[in-house]
Write a protein that holds these residues in place. Structure first.
Motif, PDB file in Angstrom:
ATOM      1  N   LEU A   7       0.832  -1.203   0.000  1.00  0.00           N
ATOM      2  CA  LEU A   7       0.000   0.000   0.000  1.00  0.00           C
ATOM      3  C   LEU A   7       0.871   1.260   0.000  1.00  0.00           C
ATOM      4  O   LEU A   7       0.586   2.236  -0.702  1.00  0.00           O
ATOM      5  CB  LEU A   7      -0.918  -0.016   1.228  1.00  0.00           C
ATOM      6  N   GLN A   9       3.889   1.472  -1.237  1.00  0.00           N
ATOM      7  CA  GLN A   9       4.449   1.597  -2.596  1.00  0.00           C
ATOM      8  C   GLN A   9       3.424   2.167  -3.566  1.00  0.00           C
ATOM      9  O   GLN A   9       3.749   2.973  -4.437  1.00  0.00           O
ATOM     10  CB  GLN A   9       4.907   0.227  -3.107  1.00  0.00           C
ATOM     11  N   LEU A  11       0.948   4.188  -2.821  1.00  0.00           N
ATOM     12  CA  LEU A  11       0.768   5.617  -2.543  1.00  0.00           C
ATOM     13  C   LEU A  11       1.962   6.421  -3.060  1.00  0.00           C
ATOM     14  O   LEU A  11       1.807   7.538  -3.556  1.00  0.00           O
ATOM     15  CB  LEU A  11       0.567   5.842  -1.042  1.00  0.00           C
ATOM     16  N   TRP A 235      -6.645  15.615 -11.555  1.00  0.00           N
ATOM     17  CA  TRP A 235      -5.567  15.137 -10.677  1.00  0.00           C
ATOM     18  C   TRP A 235      -5.827  13.738 -10.146  1.00  0.00           C
ATOM     19  O   TRP A 235      -4.896  13.018  -9.776  1.00  0.00           O
ATOM     20  CB  TRP A 235      -5.350  16.127  -9.519  1.00  0.00           C
ATOM     21  N   LEU A 236      -7.080  13.315 -10.146  1.00  0.00           N
ATOM     22  CA  LEU A 236      -7.369  11.973  -9.626  1.00  0.00           C
ATOM     23  C   LEU A 236      -6.921  10.880 -10.588  1.00  0.00           C
ATOM     24  O   LEU A 236      -6.695   9.741 -10.172  1.00  0.00           O
ATOM     25  CB  LEU A 236      -8.871  11.845  -9.357  1.00  0.00           C
ATOM     26  N   PHE A 240      -5.042   7.555  -9.362  1.00  0.00           N
ATOM     27  CA  PHE A 240      -5.636   6.243  -9.595  1.00  0.00           C
ATOM     28  C   PHE A 240      -4.689   5.360 -10.414  1.00  0.00           C
ATOM     29  O   PHE A 240      -4.478   4.180 -10.096  1.00  0.00           O
ATOM     30  CB  PHE A 240      -6.974   6.427 -10.316  1.00  0.00           C
ATOM     31  N   LEU A 243      -1.786   4.182  -8.221  1.00  0.00           N
ATOM     32  CA  LEU A 243      -2.208   3.129  -7.282  1.00  0.00           C
ATOM     33  C   LEU A 243      -2.367   1.803  -8.026  1.00  0.00           C
ATOM     34  O   LEU A 243      -1.854   0.765  -7.606  1.00  0.00           O
ATOM     35  CB  LEU A 243      -3.542   3.506  -6.636  1.00  0.00           C
ATOM     36  N   ILE A 279      -9.937   7.965 -15.537  1.00  0.00           N
ATOM     37  CA  ILE A 279     -10.691   9.019 -14.832  1.00  0.00           C
ATOM     38  C   ILE A 279     -10.706  10.267 -15.725  1.00  0.00           C
ATOM     39  O   ILE A 279      -9.684  10.932 -15.885  1.00  0.00           O
ATOM     40  CB  ILE A 279     -10.025   9.363 -13.489  1.00  0.00           C
ATOM     41  N   LEU A 283     -16.414  11.787 -16.540  1.00  0.00           N
ATOM     42  CA  LEU A 283     -16.777  10.825 -15.490  1.00  0.00           C
ATOM     43  C   LEU A 283     -17.020  11.550 -14.171  1.00  0.00           C
ATOM     44  O   LEU A 283     -17.980  11.262 -13.444  1.00  0.00           O
ATOM     45  CB  LEU A 283     -15.637   9.807 -15.337  1.00  0.00           C
ATOM     46  N   LEU A 284     -16.135  12.514 -13.869  1.00  0.00           N
ATOM     47  CA  LEU A 284     -16.289  13.261 -12.614  1.00  0.00           C
ATOM     48  C   LEU A 284     -17.584  14.062 -12.626  1.00  0.00           C
ATOM     49  O   LEU A 284     -18.270  14.162 -11.612  1.00  0.00           O
ATOM     50  CB  LEU A 284     -15.090  14.197 -12.408  1.00  0.00           C
TER      51      LEU A 284
END
Lengths: 296, 427
Positions: A7, A9, A11, A235-236, A240, A243, A279, A283-284
Motif C-alpha cells: 500500500l 508503494q 501511494l 488530478w485523480l 488512480f 495506485l 478518470i 466521469l467526474l
C-alpha cells in the motif's frame, strides 16, 4: 492480497503520478520527475546515514522529526534546482521538452553514480528507519498525498490553476490574454519537483537502500504510464493510475509466470479502450451530478 | 445551492466524491493489512494438518537478473526433490515435513520488498533469496526486523551478513574467490606485467568485485595499464577495446554481468587480443556460451563450486541435474541455491529431532532455527561448509576453472584446473 508495505508503494506511485501531472496540467510533457525523486532520496539517504545530528541510532532507528526535516529539505532542494533549471528547460516544447527532461534524468543518474560520496553503484544502504513496520509509513505518505491532492483540487479554482489550464488548451491564446506563460509553467515545474523530491525522501527510508538505479529513464516511462492510464485531465487520474499500476504486478502473482505478460496487456489495452484515461472530467461530472438528477 | 450547477462545480463535486471513495478504499485496505501477524501462532505438531513448515524462496524470474534466477529456481527445485526423497525413505530422521513457496522477486528493490512481505504474511519459517545484493540491502532488513532467518544463495557484496543476526549467506563473498584466478594466470605466465581491467561501472556487484581484483593485482605487484568502465547492458565495446589494445596487455580482467561480459570477450578476441582473460563471478554461468561462443575458449574463472568435485552429495546433485537438464553441467548458482535449501532443511530436521519445535510459536521457531542454522555443519555440493557467528559462509574448497568450448563453438564446459583449500573461507 494487499499488505501495508505494498500500500505504501502504491501511494508513492500515486505521488509520482501527481508529480508528472502538474507540469502536464500546464501543457508541459516533462519527464524529469525521477531526477527530482532521485535527488530527494539521495539527500535523505546521505543526511540520515552521515549526519549524526539527525539522531539516527545505532539500532537503525530515526526520530520522526528528523524525517519531517528531511522531507522539507528534500522538497526544497528539488524545488530550488527546478527553479534554476526550469528557465532553461521550459523554453522547449512538446517532444523536445520531453527529451531535454530525459537528459536531465540521465545527468542526475550519472552524477549520483560518480559522485565520491553517494556510494557509486552500490549506493547507500542501512538507511535508518523512522518506523519499525511498513504501516508506519502510511501516515506520512498518506499525509503528503492528501496535501498534494487538496492542493491540486484547490488549484482548479485558483488563478494559477486556471492559467495552467489556459496554457494547456492554447498557449498562444493564453499569452494574448496577458498570462505570463513562462512564470506559470515554471511554477508548475517547481511544484512537481518539490513533490517528487519529498516522495524520494520517503521512498529512500522505505526501501532501506538508495542507489542510482532509483531514478532512471525506466522510472520516467513508468510514471508517465500512471498518468496515461489514469487520465491526464484531472488530478485523480494520475493518483488512480499510480495506485493501480503499482499494485497490479503484485495482484497478478497468482497467475505465476504470465503475470508480466498480463501487466503488459493492461498497459497496452488501457489507452486503446480508454484513450482519455480511466478518470476523465466527464466521469467526474457524471459522478458529481449523481443524486441530483432526481431532485431536478 | 443553485439547482443547476456549472460543469466545474459538478466536476469538483465528482472529484471530491471519488477522492473520498479512494481514501475510504485505502483506509479499508490499510485496516485489512493490519491483520494479525502469523508469527504469534503456535506451531502445530508435525503430523497434524498444516504441520509442514514453509520455506519461502524469492528469486529473480523476471528483469535483467532472470538468467541467474532460472539457474536458482532449478537448484532449489532439485534440492526440494532430493530432500523429499530422503524424508520418504527415512521418516524418523526427517520428522518435520517442509513445503516450498517460490515467488518472483524480479530484479529491482521494490519487487523484492513486496515478495518478502508476501512471504512473511504467508508465515514462512525462513527465506531463501533475493537474487541480487542490491535487492538484499532493501529486503533483508524487513526480515531482520521481523526475526525471520534469510539464507542468501547469491549475494556476494560486502556487508550482507552484517545487515543483522537473521541474515546469512552460502555464497562466499568475492574477496575470497576473485584473487584465485589471478594467481592461476600468473602461474601460467610468470612474466606477465601488463594488465587491462574492464568493469561495469553502474553495477553494484561489478564495482565491488573489481576493487577486489585490483587489490589482488596490487598484491602481486601488477598495476593495470588501463582501467575501462563499461555500462550494464552495453553491447558495443569497440572504442574501449581499441583504446586498450595498443598498450599490448598480456592479461585482461573482466568484471561484468553475463550478457555484456560475454559480448566483451567476443569483441576482444575478434579485435585481435590473444592474451589471457580472467573473468569474475558474473560470468559464472553456462548461459555465456551462446553469447561468446568459440571465443570463450580459455577464459579463467574462480568458482565456489565445481561439477568435478567427487563427493556423494555432489554426485546426487549431478544425477538429479542430469535428469532434468541432460548432460549440461550445473552452474555455481544452481549449486548454491541447492545449498541454501539444503542447510535450511537439515537445520529444521535437527531442531525437530531435538524437540526444539515442540509447543513454540512461529516467531520462537524462527529464532531457534537461526541459532540451529548457524551452529551446524553441512556437507553440500559446494563441499563441507559452516557459518561464522555473523552468518558468513565458511567454505573450505574453491576452484579455478577454464572454459573449454566444444568443436562447434555452441557448447562448452567449465573445466577444473585447480582446487584450492582455504582454512578459513569466510573472512
Amino acid at each position: 492480497m494487499i499488505d501495508n508495505g505494498l500500500l505504501v508503494q502504491m501511494l508513492l506511485g500515486a505521488l509520482l503520478g501527481l508529480s508528472v501531472y502538474l507540469p502536464l496540467a500546464a501543457g508541459q510533457l516533462s519527464l524529469a520527475t525521477p531526477a527530482f525523486y532521485a535527488i530527494g532520496g539521495t539527500l535523505a539517504a546521505l543526511l540520515s546515514t552521515r549526519w549524526a545530528l539527525l539522531g539516527g541510532g545505532v539500532d537503525g532507528s530515526l526520530p520522526v522529526l528528523s524525517l519531517l526535516l528531511e522531507l522539507l529539505l528534500g522538497g526544497l532542494l528539488a524545488g530550488v534546482l527546478a527553479a534554476l533549471l526550469g528557465g532553461l528547460v521550459l523554453r522547449l516544447r512538446g517532444i523536445y521538452l520531453a527529451i531535454a527532461t530525459i537528459a536531465l534524468v540521465e545527468i542526475v543518474r550519472v552524477a549520483i553514480l560518480n559522485l565520491p560520496f553517494t556510494g557509486g553503484a552500490v549506493g547507500i544502504f542501512g538507511i535508518p528507519q523512522p518506523f519499525a513496520e511498513a504501516s508506519g509509513y502510511l501516515l506520512p505518505v498518506l499525509g503528503l498525498l492528501t496535501l498534494a491532492g487538496w492542493f491540486c483540487q484547490r488549484l482548479e479554482a485558483l488563478p494559477l490553476g486556471q492559467a495552467m489550464a489556459a496554457i494547456r488548451d492554447d498557449e498562444l491564446a493564453a499569452e494574448c490574454l496577458g498570462i505570463d506563460t513562462t512564470q506559470v509553467k515554471l511554477r508548475a515545474f517547481v511544484l512537481s519537483a518539490v513533490l517528487a523530491g519529498a516522495t524520494g525522501v520517503l521512498a529512500a527510508h522505505f526501501l532501506n537502500t538508495w542507489n542510482a538505479r532509483q531514478g532512471t529513464f525506466d522510472a520516467s516511462v513508468a510514471t508517465l504510464a500512471f498518468v496515461i492510464l489514469g487520465g491526464s485531465r484531472t488530478w485523480l487520474g494520475p493518483v488512480f493510475g499510480g495506485l493501480l499500476l503499482t499494485a497490479l504486478p503484485e495482484l497478478l502473482r497468482p497467475v505465476g509466470d504470465a503475470r508480466l505478460v498480463l501487466f503488459g496487456l493492461v498497459i497496452l489495452l488501457g489507452p486503446v479502450l480508454a484513450p482519455q484515461g480511466l478518470i476523465t472530467p466527464a466521469l467526474l461530472e457524471r459522478l458529481g451530478s449523481l443524486g441530483r438528477g432526481a431532485a431536478r | 445551492m443553485p439547482s443547476d450547477a456549472t460543469p466545474l462545480d459538478r466536476r469538483q463535486r465528482g472529484a471530491l466524491r471519488l477522492a473520498a471513495l479512494l481514501a475510504a478504499a485505502v483506509g479499508g485496505i490499510a485496516l485489512l493489512g493490519r491483520r494479525a501477524d502469523p508469527a504469534a501462532q503456535p506451531l502445530p505438531p508435525p503430523a497434524a494438518a498444516g504441520g509442514a513448515l514453509t520455506l519461502g524462496a524469492v528469486i529473480a524470474l523476471t528483469g535483467n537478473a532472470n538468467l541467474y534466477g532460472q539457474d536458482q529456481r532449478l537448484g532449489i527445485g532439485l534440492a526440494e526433490r532430493w530432500a523429499a526423497d530422503r524424508a520418504r525413505r527415512d521418516p524418523a530422521a526427517f520428522p518435520r515435513p517442509v513445503l516450498l513457496s517460490l515467488e518472483d522477486g524480479a530484479s529491482d528493490e521494490q519487487s523484492a520488498i513486496a515478495a518478502f512481505n508476501l512471504m512473511l504474511r504467508r508465515g514462512v519459517v525462513a527465506l531463501i533469496g533475493p537474487t541480487l545484493s542490491q535487492q538484499a540491502f532493501a529486503a533483508d532488513p524487513i526480515a531482520q526486523r521481523r526475526g525471520v532467518p534469510v539464507v542468501a544463495p547469491s549475494n556476494t557484496a560486502k556487508g550482507i551478513p552484517q545487515i543483522g543476526h537473521f541474515i546469512s549467506r552460502v555464497s562466499a563473498q568475492s574477496s575470497v574467490i576473485a584473487p584465485l584466478s589471478i594467481e592461476e594466470a600468473l602461474q601460467r605466465d610468470p612474466g606477465l606485467s601488463r594488465v587491462a581491467v574492464f568493469y561495469a561501472q553502474d553495477d553494484a556487484y561489478s564495482t565491488a568485485e573489481v576493487a577486489i581484483f585490483q587489490k589482488a593485482l596490487t598484491a602481486k605487484g601488477l598495476r593495470p595499464v588501463s582501467v575501462q568502465r563499461t555500462q550494464l547492458g552495453q553491447n558495443d565495446f569497440q572504442s574501449a577495446i581499441t583504446a586498450v589494445l595498443p598498450l599490448r596487455p598480456q592479461l585482461v580482467v573482466i568484471s561484468a554481468q553475463a550478457v555484456d561480459g560475454g559480448n566483451l570477450i567476443r569483441q576482444l578476441r575478434e579485435l585481435g587480443y590473444r592474451g589471457q582473460i580472467v573473468v569474475g563471478n558474473g560470468l559464472n554461468t553456462p548461459n555465456i556460451y551462446p553469447i561468446c561462443q568459440r571465443w570463450c575458449d580459455g577464459i579463467l574463472i574462480a568458482q565456489a563450486y565445481s561439477p568435478d568435485l567427487d563427493t556423494p552429495i555432489n554426485r546426487a546433485f549431478l544425477a538429479l541435474h542430469r535428469r532434468s537438464k541432460g548432460e549440461a553441467p550445473p552452474s555455481q548458482l544452481t549449486a548454491q541455491a541447492w545449498t541454501a535449501y539444503q542447510v535450511l532443511f537439515e537445520a529444521i530436521q535437527r531442531l525437530q529431532r531435538g524437540g526444539g519445535l515442540q509447543g513454540v510459536s512461529l516467531a520462537e521457531a524462527r529464532r531457534r532455527l537461526m541459532t540451529e542454522l548457524l551452529s551446524g555443519r553441512y556437507d553440500t555440493p559446494l563441499g563441507p561448509i559452516r557459518f561464522s557467528p555473523e552468518g558468513e559462509v565458511i567454505q573450505g574448497r574453491f576452484f579455478v576453472a577454464e572454459v573449454r568450448m566444444g568443436p562447434g563453438g555452441r557448447d562448452g564446459k567449465f573445466t577444473l584446473v585447480r582446487e584450492r583449500s582455504l582454512e578459513e573461507g569466510g573472512g
